[in-house]
Design an enzyme around this catalytic site. Sequence first.
Site, PDB file in Angstrom:
ATOM      1  N   SER A  49       0.869  -1.182   0.000  1.00 52.18           N
ATOM      2  CA  SER A  49       0.000   0.000   0.000  1.00 52.18           C
ATOM      3  C   SER A  49       0.898   1.222   0.000  1.00 52.18           C
ATOM      4  CB  SER A  49      -0.864   0.016   1.262  1.00 52.18           C
ATOM      5  OG  SER A  49      -1.435   1.298   1.469  1.00 52.18           O
ATOM      6  N   TYR A  92      -1.699  -1.123  10.772  1.00 48.84           N
ATOM      7  CA  TYR A  92      -1.871  -1.337   9.326  1.00 48.84           C
ATOM      8  C   TYR A  92      -0.699  -0.721   8.554  1.00 48.84           C
ATOM      9  CZ  TYR A  92      -3.668  -1.262   4.583  1.00 48.84           C
ATOM     10  OH  TYR A  92      -3.804  -1.432   3.217  1.00 48.84           O
TER      11      TYR A  92
HETATM   12  N1  LIG Z   1      -8.748  -0.874  -1.129  1.00 48.04           N
HETATM   13  C1  LIG Z   1      -7.780  -0.054  -0.828  1.00 48.04           C
HETATM   14  O1  LIG Z   1      -7.979   1.175  -0.750  1.00 48.04           O
HETATM   15  C2  LIG Z   1      -6.377  -0.563  -0.636  1.00 48.04           C
HETATM   16  C3  LIG Z   1      -5.321   0.356  -0.673  1.00 48.04           C
HETATM   17  C4  LIG Z   1      -4.035  -0.103  -0.495  1.00 48.04           C
HETATM   18  C5  LIG Z   1      -3.791  -1.449  -0.298  1.00 48.04           C
HETATM   19  N2  LIG Z   1      -4.842  -2.311  -0.265  1.00 48.04           N
HETATM   20  C6  LIG Z   1      -4.531  -3.723  -0.026  1.00 48.04           C
HETATM   21  O2  LIG Z   1      -5.094  -4.509  -1.046  1.00 48.04           O
HETATM   22  C7  LIG Z   1      -5.292  -5.838  -0.581  1.00 48.04           C
HETATM   23  C8  LIG Z   1      -6.660  -6.328  -1.001  1.00 48.04           C
HETATM   24  O3  LIG Z   1      -7.650  -5.568  -0.354  1.00 48.04           O
HETATM   25  P1  LIG Z   1      -8.960  -5.038  -1.098  1.00 48.04           P
HETATM   26  O4  LIG Z   1      -8.875  -3.576  -1.157  1.00 48.04           O
HETATM   27  O5  LIG Z   1      -9.184  -5.773  -2.346  1.00 48.04           O
HETATM   28  O6  LIG Z   1     -10.056  -5.358   0.016  1.00 48.04           O
HETATM   29  P2  LIG Z   1     -11.216  -6.463   0.076  1.00 48.04           P
HETATM   30  O7  LIG Z   1     -12.111  -6.324  -1.093  1.00 48.04           O
HETATM   31  O8  LIG Z   1     -11.785  -6.320   1.447  1.00 48.04           O
HETATM   32  O9  LIG Z   1     -10.430  -7.844  -0.061  1.00 48.04           O
HETATM   33  C9  LIG Z   1      -9.683  -8.400   0.974  1.00 48.04           C
HETATM   34  C10 LIG Z   1      -9.437  -9.847   0.644  1.00 48.04           C
HETATM   35  O10 LIG Z   1      -8.631 -10.431   1.690  1.00 48.04           O
HETATM   36  C11 LIG Z   1      -9.252 -11.638   2.099  1.00 48.04           C
HETATM   37  N3  LIG Z   1      -8.990 -11.914   3.506  1.00 48.04           N
HETATM   38  C12 LIG Z   1      -9.140 -11.092   4.569  1.00 48.04           C
HETATM   39  N4  LIG Z   1      -8.890 -11.752   5.719  1.00 48.04           N
HETATM   40  C13 LIG Z   1      -8.572 -13.029   5.358  1.00 48.04           C
HETATM   41  C14 LIG Z   1      -8.239 -14.201   6.093  1.00 48.04           C
HETATM   42  N5  LIG Z   1      -8.191 -14.213   7.430  1.00 48.04           N
HETATM   43  N6  LIG Z   1      -7.972 -15.341   5.405  1.00 48.04           N
HETATM   44  C15 LIG Z   1      -8.046 -15.360   4.047  1.00 48.04           C
HETATM   45  N7  LIG Z   1      -8.352 -14.281   3.307  1.00 48.04           N
HETATM   46  C16 LIG Z   1      -8.625 -13.130   3.954  1.00 48.04           C
HETATM   47  C17 LIG Z   1     -10.744 -11.421   1.875  1.00 48.04           C
HETATM   48  O11 LIG Z   1     -11.405 -12.659   1.681  1.00 48.04           O
HETATM   49  P3  LIG Z   1     -12.447 -13.366   2.706  1.00 48.04           P
HETATM   50  O12 LIG Z   1     -13.098 -12.292   3.501  1.00 48.04           O
HETATM   51  O13 LIG Z   1     -13.350 -14.109   1.797  1.00 48.04           O
HETATM   52  O14 LIG Z   1     -11.585 -14.271   3.526  1.00 48.04           O
HETATM   53  C18 LIG Z   1     -10.731 -10.645   0.566  1.00 48.04           C
HETATM   54  O15 LIG Z   1     -10.683 -11.529  -0.523  1.00 48.04           O
HETATM   55  C19 LIG Z   1      -5.064  -5.789   0.936  1.00 48.04           C
HETATM   56  O16 LIG Z   1      -3.788  -6.304   1.238  1.00 48.04           O
HETATM   57  C20 LIG Z   1      -5.122  -4.299   1.244  1.00 48.04           C
HETATM   58  O17 LIG Z   1      -4.358  -3.971   2.383  1.00 48.04           O
HETATM   59  C21 LIG Z   1      -6.118  -1.912  -0.430  1.00 48.04           C
END
Ligand SMILES: NC(=O)c1ccc[n+]([C@@H]2O[C@H](COP(=O)([O-])OP(=O)(O)OC[C@H]3O[C@@H](n4cnc5c(N)ncnc54)[C@H](OP(=O)(O)O)[C@@H]3O)[C@@H](O)[C@H]2O)c1
Length: 261
Positions: A139, A152
């Site tokens: 991130s 985080y």
């Molecule tokens: N969205 C943003 O603004 C943003 C910005 C910077 C970085 N990121 C990073 O991008 C990555 C993906 O996030 P996203 O934005 O796509 O959010 P998201 O839509 O909430 O997706 C998060 C994913 O992680 C999985 N996950 C969470 N806890 C888990 C666990 N205990 N075991 C297995 N899987 C787990 C969830 O699947 P289940 O709930 O089905 O397990 C889901 O598929 C993360 O690392 C986040 O930190 C996001």
Amino acid sequence: MSQTTLVTGASSGIGKELAIQFAKHGDNVVLVARSEDKLNDLAEQIRRDYEVVATVICSDLGTTDGVDRLCNQLKDQSIVIDTLVNNAGFGALGKFAELSIDRQTNMLMVNVVALTRLTRALLPAMIERGQGGVLNVGSIAAYQAGPNMSVYYASKAYVLSFTEGLREELAGTGLHVTCLEPGATETGFGEDSGMGKLDMFSSSTMTAQAVAQAGYKGFHKNEDVVIPGWKNRLLVTSVGFLPRFATRKLVGKLQRVQSGE
Ligand SMILES: NC(=O)c1ccc[n+]([C@@H]2O[C@H](COP(=O)([O-])OP(=O)(O)OC[C@H]3O[C@@H](n4cnc5c(N)ncnc54)[C@H](OP(=O)(O)O)[C@@H]3O)[C@@H](O)[C@H]2O)c1
């Protein structure tokens, strides 16, 4: 012959779109997360649209057992992984002393420990094969401390540092090693973490598809770091010119004022 890519957190958001990108370019995919129905729906869509093999493995990456079971299932099903996409992760807005320690520990397990453990488990065979690589999702939070979301931000600083170290260790092996550093992205992350209500988050989001396309392209070209979107790149560059005490005060203020305290 087709290669196989494992994507953690493939049930939604950036992970789902990354899985689609790899499948679209001909890779078989292994989709990992806890939400079985969502993974099955995605697997069906991928098989239909791209005619590759899509395998679903349900796993809770918040426990070391979960990671080890995932590795055992790969062995049992004779699935060899070429590319590992460590994408699963979550955040939580709030003061360290006020957020539950269980939630924050779980965040470290998913964002840091699972990513590390899974990489260690799969890497030796990947090195032997000399193809594919590791794409870690960090991130732009990695570039400064983040008061009111301290764990985080620190977890994402780990992801960047670890990925850069690994990249140097793996130079000459043929493996690609890339850190994808998204800024605010339209996924479930905003609501789940509480960040979605912040102006600094909602004012300039990208789509998960655009982030995943940039990530796939950068990984394919073996770029070290991919920051999708010019606004995010400008932000990270600006942060580099400021002293750390100034950036952490600014981020803390934006995250405190906006969280309604
Ligand atoms: N969205 C943003 O603004 C943003 C910005 C910077 C970085 N990121 C990073 O991008 C990555 C993906 O996030 P996203 O934005 O796509 O959010 P998201 O839509 O909430 O997706 C998060 C994913 O992680 C999985 N996950 C969470 N806890 C888990 C666990 N205990 N075991 C297995 N899987 C787990 C969830 O699947 P289940 O709930 O089905 O397990 C889901 O598929 C993360 O690392 C986040 O930190 C996001």
